[in-house]
Design a protein around this motif. Structure first.
Motif, PDB file in Angstrom:
ATOM      1  N   UNK A 118       0.826  -1.205   0.000  1.00 53.61           N
ATOM      2  CA  UNK A 118       0.000   0.000   0.000  1.00 53.61           C
ATOM      3  C   UNK A 118       0.862   1.257   0.000  1.00 53.61           C
ATOM      4  N   UNK A 119       2.075   1.146   0.490  1.00 52.87           N
ATOM      5  CA  UNK A 119       2.994   2.274   0.510  1.00 52.87           C
ATOM      6  C   UNK A 119       4.163   1.983  -0.424  1.00 52.87           C
ATOM      7  N   UNK A 199      -1.113   1.169  10.253  1.00 54.46           N
ATOM      8  CA  UNK A 199      -1.927   2.355   9.996  1.00 54.46           C
ATOM      9  C   UNK A 199      -2.274   2.523   8.519  1.00 54.46           C
ATOM     10  N   UNK A 200      -1.630   1.706   7.640  1.00 50.49           N
ATOM     11  CA  UNK A 200      -1.917   1.790   6.209  1.00 50.49           C
ATOM     12  C   UNK A 200      -2.931   0.752   5.735  1.00 50.49           C
ATOM     13  N   UNK A 201      -3.350  -0.153   6.608  1.00 50.46           N
ATOM     14  CA  UNK A 201      -4.180  -1.276   6.177  1.00 50.46           C
ATOM     15  C   UNK A 201      -5.544  -0.848   5.637  1.00 50.46           C
ATOM     16  N   UNK A 202      -6.038   0.287   6.035  1.00 49.96           N
ATOM     17  CA  UNK A 202      -7.346   0.749   5.563  1.00 49.96           C
ATOM     18  C   UNK A 202      -7.251   1.668   4.353  1.00 49.96           C
ATOM     19  N   UNK A 203      -6.045   1.891   3.848  1.00 46.79           N
ATOM     20  CA  UNK A 203      -5.901   2.746   2.672  1.00 46.79           C
ATOM     21  C   UNK A 203      -6.471   2.050   1.437  1.00 46.79           C
ATOM     22  N   UNK A 204      -7.078   2.799   0.515  1.00 43.24           N
ATOM     23  CA  UNK A 204      -7.770   2.201  -0.648  1.00 43.24           C
ATOM     24  C   UNK A 204      -6.807   1.885  -1.810  1.00 43.24           C
ATOM     25  N   UNK A 205      -5.732   1.143  -1.526  1.00 56.71           N
ATOM     26  CA  UNK A 205      -4.762   0.789  -2.556  1.00 56.71           C
ATOM     27  C   UNK A 205      -4.629  -0.722  -2.629  1.00 56.71           C
ATOM     28  N   UNK A 206      -4.581  -1.241  -3.871  1.00 54.28           N
ATOM     29  CA  UNK A 206      -4.439  -2.689  -4.040  1.00 54.28           C
ATOM     30  C   UNK A 206      -3.070  -3.142  -3.564  1.00 54.28           C
ATOM     31  N   UNK A 207      -3.032  -4.297  -2.924  1.00 54.10           N
ATOM     32  CA  UNK A 207      -1.776  -4.886  -2.484  1.00 54.10           C
ATOM     33  C   UNK A 207      -1.774  -6.373  -2.805  1.00 54.10           C
ATOM     34  N   UNK A 208      -0.633  -6.903  -3.191  1.00 58.83           N
ATOM     35  CA  UNK A 208      -0.544  -8.316  -3.544  1.00 58.83           C
ATOM     36  C   UNK A 208       0.792  -8.620  -4.195  1.00 58.83           C
ATOM     37  N   UNK A 209       0.869  -9.797  -4.821  1.00 61.25           N
ATOM     38  CA  UNK A 209       2.116 -10.274  -5.426  1.00 61.25           C
ATOM     39  C   UNK A 209       1.866 -10.639  -6.883  1.00 61.25           C
TER      40      UNK A 209
END
Length: 244
Positions: A118-119, A199-209
């Motif tokens: 997310x970051x 603190x970034x877990x609720x940000x609206x950004x895709x995360x994955x591999x």
């Protein structure tokens, strides 16, 4: 299960040799300074990185400056207490001439996935890497020289060295082979998902591999060859995911 190319045949890594069973012994050069949890102490991890790889990077000092070159390699796990890595090059190559007079560094790296967080700070890569240090010896024994060259050929395509014309005396005279012990080596890996800050877990950004792997294409026969693709070539291509 990955396949081992040692002995010029395809065997699974469960066919461990004494060299595979010997644990890695960290030295000042191979001990990790950062992310120590990613270090592997099992020598089987080194065997897997070497087996799955096709090319390495050779680091050597030439005329006072560092030179890093990509090259093919071969492995003999049954040579010596920890196994041997074989490298080759022209007898006139500066890297080959300089290498036996110093400690060299050989690295192999696999990129297994792009880790998107997310970051921007926590973006990463899933990988497996090995670093090998040592003073290589120039192989002068004719039988070992041919053996080392066969290992290099069979590392890329298992069984290939028995399906081609062997090098003749002139070709052998033009080629140097280096043997490097696998005694001083380290393995570092990363696997899994991104490690975002809480603190970034609720940000609206895709995360994955995004997984990555090497895939072979369909073997292409030379225009001047009227033979069918041999079994050992087809097997190698299929192992890398070529269409059948």
């Amino acid at each position: 299960m990955p396949l081992s190319r040692h002995a010029g045949t395809m065997t699974t890594l469960t066919d461990a040799t004494a060299a595979t069973a010997t644990p890695l012994q960290p030295t000042d050069r191979t001990s990790l300074r950062r992310s120590k949890e990613r270090a592997a102490s099992d020598r089987a991890a080194l065997t897997e990185v070497l087996t799955d790889g096709m090319f390495c990077h050779l680091g050597v000092v030439v005329d006072g400056y560092p030179l890093v070159l990509p090259t093919a390699y071969g492995v003999d796990l049954d040579s010596g207490p920890d196994g041997t890595l074989y490298l080759h090059g022209s007898v006139a190559a500066r890297s080959v001439v300089a290498a036996p007079e110093q400690t060299i560094c050989v690295t192999i790296t696999h990129t297994d996935g792009l880790v998107l967080a997310r970051s921007a700070f926590h973006h990463s890569v899933n990988y497996r890497s090995a670093v090998i240090f040592g003073v290589p010896r120039l192989v002068t024994d004719p039988d070992e020289k041919l053996h080392g060259l066969n290992r290099i050929v069979d590392h890329l395509v298992p069984g290939r060295s028995t399906a081609v014309r062997p090098p003749n005396r002139k070709e052998l005279a033009k080629t140097s082979v280096l043997a490097l012990s696998l005694t001083e080596a380290s393995v570092k890996t990363r696997a899994g998902a991104a490690n975002d800050e809480e603190e970034d877990l609720d940000l609206p950004y895709w995360t994955g591999v995004i997984p990555l792997r090497v895939v072979a294409g369909e073997p292409v026969t030379n225009d001047d060859c009227d033979l069918l693709v041999p079994g050992h070539v087809r097997t190698r291509a299929n192992l890398l995911g070529a269409p059948s």
